[in-house]
Structure formats: C-alpha cells, structure tokens
Design an enzyme around this catalytic site. Structure first.
Site, short mmCIF file in Angstrom:
data_model
loop_
_atom_site.label_atom_id
_atom_site.label_comp_id
_atom_site.label_asym_id
_atom_site.label_seq_id
_atom_site.Cartn_x
_atom_site.Cartn_y
_atom_site.Cartn_z
N GLN A 1 33.63 36.91 37.64
CA GLN A 1 34.08 36.49 36.31
C GLN A 1 34.02 34.97 36.17
O GLN A 1 34.33 34.23 37.10
CB GLN A 1 35.51 36.99 36.07
CG GLN A 1 35.90 37.01 34.61
CD GLN A 1 37.11 37.90 34.36
OE1 GLN A 1 37.40 38.78 35.15
NE2 GLN A 1 37.81 37.68 33.27
N SER B 1 34.27 38.93 43.93
CA SER B 1 35.32 39.59 43.15
C SER B 1 34.74 40.82 42.45
O SER B 1 34.32 41.77 43.13
CB SER B 1 35.95 38.60 42.17
OG SER B 1 37.11 39.14 41.56
N LEU B 2 34.68 40.86 41.11
CA LEU B 2 34.13 42.04 40.44
C LEU B 2 32.69 42.28 40.87
O LEU B 2 32.19 43.42 40.82
CB LEU B 2 34.20 41.88 38.92
CG LEU B 2 33.14 41.01 38.24
CD1 LEU B 2 31.90 41.81 37.85
CD2 LEU B 2 33.70 40.34 37.02
N ARG C 1 39.92 48.16 35.90
CA ARG C 1 40.34 46.98 36.68
C ARG C 1 40.69 45.82 35.76
O ARG C 1 41.72 45.16 35.92
CB ARG C 1 39.21 46.60 37.63
CG ARG C 1 39.50 45.45 38.60
CD ARG C 1 38.26 45.27 39.49
NE ARG C 1 38.44 44.27 40.53
CZ ARG C 1 38.12 42.99 40.43
NH1 ARG C 1 37.62 42.53 39.27
NH2 ARG C 1 38.29 42.16 41.44
N HIS D 1 43.82 37.83 42.14
CA HIS D 1 43.78 37.76 43.60
C HIS D 1 45.03 37.11 44.19
O HIS D 1 44.95 36.19 45.02
CB HIS D 1 42.50 37.03 44.06
CG HIS D 1 41.25 37.74 43.66
ND1 HIS D 1 40.88 38.96 44.17
CD2 HIS D 1 40.30 37.41 42.75
CE1 HIS D 1 39.75 39.35 43.60
NE2 HIS D 1 39.38 38.43 42.72
N GLN E 1 41.30 44.04 47.66
CA GLN E 1 40.67 42.89 47.01
C GLN E 1 41.43 42.42 45.78
O GLN E 1 41.42 41.24 45.43
CB GLN E 1 39.23 43.26 46.65
CG GLN E 1 38.39 42.16 46.07
CD GLN E 1 37.54 42.66 44.91
OE1 GLN E 1 38.06 43.11 43.92
NE2 GLN E 1 36.24 42.56 45.07
#
Length: 312
Positions: free
Chosen positions: A10, A95-96, A120, A204, A253
């Site tokens: 992102q 991440s994503l 998510r 996170h 994560q």
C-alpha cells in the site's frame, strides 16, 4: 538466469495504474474483470479513472494493487513466454503484496486473493478509531536504533516496529501519542529524518489484533495450495511452503513487523541476482538495489516495460 518477483504494498497505488496494460493485452483485461466480479464492484474503473481519494481507501487500494500486479504477471506468462517454475527462483511481496506473491505462486486464486484483501482492508480500517493511531518513518535509522526508540516512547501505550524496509528506513506504528513521542526522541538522537506518515490506520502493530482475528477466520475458509516456487514470508523472512504455515504467516503479518530488508537479503543469499517488481510503482526496486548492491532490479508496470523485459 533465474530471478525473484516482488510485489508492492500500500502506498504505491496511483490513478491510471493498469490502464495501458488493459488496453494493450486481453490477458490483463481478464485479470481486472475477474477481480471486479469477485468483489461485485467496478474496481478497475476506479483504478483507471479515480478519484484518487476513493482509490486510496484501504479496502480499495489493497485489492487494486494486487490486480495491477497479477495483470502484469499474466501478460508476461501468456503473451511473453514467462514460465514461473522454469524462470523464477522465488517470490515475495511487501505487506498486502504477500497476497499478490501467493497468487502468483498458485497458492491463492486471484478471486480468493481479491476477497481476502477486501476483508483485510476493511478489518484494518475498523480495528482502530480514526485519529487514535499513527505511523512514522525514521530515515537513516538502523533497526536496533528504531526498536530502542519505540520501547522508550511506549510509556504503557503501543509503539511497534511496523516495517524494516532496508536502506535505512524503518517505520513505527501504534498509539498516536506514543508514535509522536518516538518522532521527538528520534529527532534528538540524530536520526536523519523522523516524520509522521499520512495513513488511515496504524498498520502492522498490536492495535491490529482485531484485524488479525478477522483474517484468521477468513483464511480458514479458503483453499490454500502448495506454492509452485518458494514464497518468502514477511514475518519470518524465510520461505513458507505448507498451507498451514502460509495461513499462520498471513495472520501474524497483520500485527507483526514486515521484515523486508531481511527478505531481500535472504533471497540474495539464496542466489538471486535480479529482482523484478511487478505492478504499480518502483519502491521495491529502489530498496532492492540498496539492500543487495550486487543485484539488479527493475519495475514492470506497463506495455513499454513489458516490451523491454521481453527484449532483454
């Protein structure tokens, strides 16, 4: 020569991403149509035309970035002869982007990846009230320095290391007051730059525990296959292979540190000498060059870059 595919997270989203690729390749259009159908939303129109403030919403940005990345991959596979098992040594995503990497490796279908990322994104947005959390980037900080600053700033609140991006860039996340204290502490420690980030939630960190639980439930209902090539997980900086380990890594994560510096270093240590970033932006390309100086890195997001890759 084999290479690693890496997939952005992102912040890389931009209005217009994927549009020229969709106009040039039916295989790319098919990916966008599949994601649109999975979400019951014309997400591709939002990607191509905006508005930017709607695309930037976490619930839209996450599946949109995955769609942009997988569209590039499908073009390389179906139109340019890329064979994942033959040409690619490993994959990873920031991440994503880890969902993009898993879909690339055949572990998740594009439809399931899109639905999971929508869940998510919505769960992350709901986890913390607007304004209650924050994130900050420490530029020129070593991971150990950043961890010390975060610990000092907590004072009973949450302030965690969210991203170890490499190249002297570490991101902190947590309660707004604690993150603001961390910025002040960092500025007094001679860190090159310490700046608050314009984000919609503190990703996170431990405040994301409700989102982690939402993903635990969502992932339990999805079929996960063994990957065709090794997938390096954000939270372990090592390959994950079994479906159960993949589920556990994706849940961890949400609240854990994205260990991107270690992921790239581990891939380089395993023999990767070339990194290709698929999708929107070139953030990971720059990081790879700094983390693994002996390696080459390039980004592929549009028809011109696809052509350049094919020529090479």
């Amino acid at each position: 020569m084999k290479f690693a595919l890496v997939f952005p997270g992102q912040g890389s989203q931009v209005v217009g991403m994927g549009r020229s690729l969709a106009e040039s390749y039916p295989s790319a259009r098919a990916v966008f149509e599949e994601v649109d159908a999975a979400l019951g939303q014309n997400l591709s129109r939002l990607m191509f035309e905006g508005p930017a403030e709607e695309l930037t919403l976490t619930a839209n940005a996450q599946p949109a970035l995955m769609a942009a990345s997988l569209a590039v991959l499908r073009v390389l596979e179906q139109d340019r002869g890329l064979d994942l098992a033959e040409h690619v040594q490993c994959v990873a995503g920031h991440s994503l982007g880890e969902y993009s990497a898993l879909a690339a490796a055949g572990t998740l279908t594009i439809t399931d990846a899109a639905k999971l990322l929508r869940i998510r994104g919505e769960a992350m947005q709901r986890a913390v009230a607007p304004g209650a959390g924050a994130m900050a980037a420490l530029i020129g900080a070593e991971p150990a320095q950043a961890a010390e600053i975060a610990a000092e700033a907590r004072q009973g609140a949450v302030c965690d290391v969210a991203n170890d991006n490499g190249g002297g860039q570490v991101v902190l996340s947590g309660d707004a007051a604690a993150v603001e204290r961390a910025v002040a502490i960092a500025q007094g420690r001679g860190i090159k730059r310490a700046v608050m980030l314009n984000v919609s939630a503190p990703f996170h960190c431990r405040l994301m525990e409700p989102a982690a639980e939402a993903m635990r439930q969502a992932l339990a209902a999805v079929r996960i296959a063994a990957p065709l090539v090794p997938v390096y997980a954000n939270v372990t900086a090592a390959p994950v292979t079994s479906p159960e380990a993949i589920r556990e890594a994706l849940v961890a994560q949400v609240t854990g540190t994205v260990r991107w510096r270690e992921c790239v270093a581990a891939m380089a240590g395993a023999g990767v000498t070339r990194f290709l970033e698929l999708g929107a932006g070139k953030v990971l390309t720059g990081l790879a060059k700094r983390i693994a100086p002996g390696a080459t890195a390039a980004a592929i997001g549009g028809p011109d870059e696809v052509a350049a890759f094919s020529a090479a």
